[in-house]
Scaffold this active site. Sequence first.
Site, PDB file in Angstrom:
ATOM      1  NE  ARG A 232      -4.162  -1.667   0.074  1.00  0.00           N
ATOM      2  CZ  ARG A 232      -4.201  -2.756  -0.679  1.00  0.00           C
ATOM      3  NH1 ARG A 232      -3.157  -3.053  -1.462  1.00  0.00           N
ATOM      4  NH2 ARG A 232      -5.246  -3.560  -0.663  1.00  0.00           N
ATOM      5  CD  GLU A 261      -2.521   3.570  -5.367  1.00  0.00           C
ATOM      6  OE1 GLU A 261      -3.315   2.649  -5.156  1.00  0.00           O
ATOM      7  OE2 GLU A 261      -1.345   3.374  -5.700  1.00  0.00           O
ATOM      8  CG  HIS A 293      -2.860  -0.605  -6.809  1.00  0.00           C
ATOM      9  ND1 HIS A 293      -3.301   0.091  -5.714  1.00  0.00           N
ATOM     10  CD2 HIS A 293      -2.900  -1.912  -6.436  1.00  0.00           C
ATOM     11  CE1 HIS A 293      -3.604  -0.737  -4.735  1.00  0.00           C
ATOM     12  NE2 HIS A 293      -3.359  -1.972  -5.158  1.00  0.00           N
ATOM     13  CB  THR A 294      -1.011  -3.237 -12.628  1.00  0.00           C
ATOM     14  OG1 THR A 294      -1.613  -4.143 -13.533  1.00  0.00           O
ATOM     15  CG2 THR A 294       0.498  -3.240 -12.847  1.00  0.00           C
TER      16      THR A 294
END
Length: 323
Positions: A232, A261, A293-294
């Site tokens: 995170r 983000e 964030h993949t």
Amino acid sequence: MRKSMGITVFGCEQDEANAFRTLSPDFHIIPTLISDAISADNAKLAAGNQCISVGHKSEVSEATILALRKVGVKYISTRSIGCNHIDTTAAERMGISVGTVAYSPDSVADYALMLMLMAIRGAKSTIHAVAQQNFRLDCVRGKELRDMTVGVIGTGHIGQAVVKRLRGFGCRVLAYDNSRKIEADYVQLDELLKNSDIVTLHVPLCADTRHLIGQRQIGEMKQGAFLINTGRGALVDTGSLVEALGSGKLGGAALDVLEGEDQFVYTDCSQKVLDHPFLSQLLRMPNVIITPHTAYYTERVLRDTTEKTIRNCLNFERSLQHE
């Protein structure tokens, strides 16, 4: 013939919609697919269904939960491992159950290893140079994992999968966690930071872990160390990270998640000016890799998440029948 059950799916992207349509007949469910995120205003669209599904970027507030209760919703299944985005206290008070889905840790573990290798081999600079038809070897000499010590912070399912992969590379692995979950060389956090060439983060975000890596912790890290974050964004004090990268204290960073983000991730912002205090600086740094964030996002995870969401809702409905 078994009666079909309805599930209202909010914040449903096109790929998720396709997965729900494909799997629904196997489970005798009828999904209502809604692209908009859940809110107090559109909660009424769930009327007639006791179970709903929400995405991990949907903020489910007390007002939204109240609106859901008014239309008869009794169960919220979030398509994510965590449920920080849901006011679970309000849900419990209003008699609405909340469920999460656990998916294979392999997708994130693979991605974390990929980011480590890209960081220590200077992949960003190499790819950029080749795109400019510059094939010289200036500044592209990398390091090998077997010569390095990697510190794994958090040894839950993902952290364990990372440790397993690292052992195959022959590098020394240090681990830190509040509980010793696997056979590993566990040390205190400060010792891990002082002795690791690479530090990778795999802990959940909570009050105790917010800015787990801050100015003091970065100061304890080895000169030229690399930081990898697929956990995170707020696990890291981004301001302190940028300062350490700029000064050369850290050799590089690879971040699949970034503090703040929410304003841009999963969105095409190519025509926008983003008001983020550090993103533009990080993107300009040749030794920093940013991805959207993949790490979790694979075909297998999409299918698993959809199937487990459906099973969660079916199990909840069955539990009501046995009350």
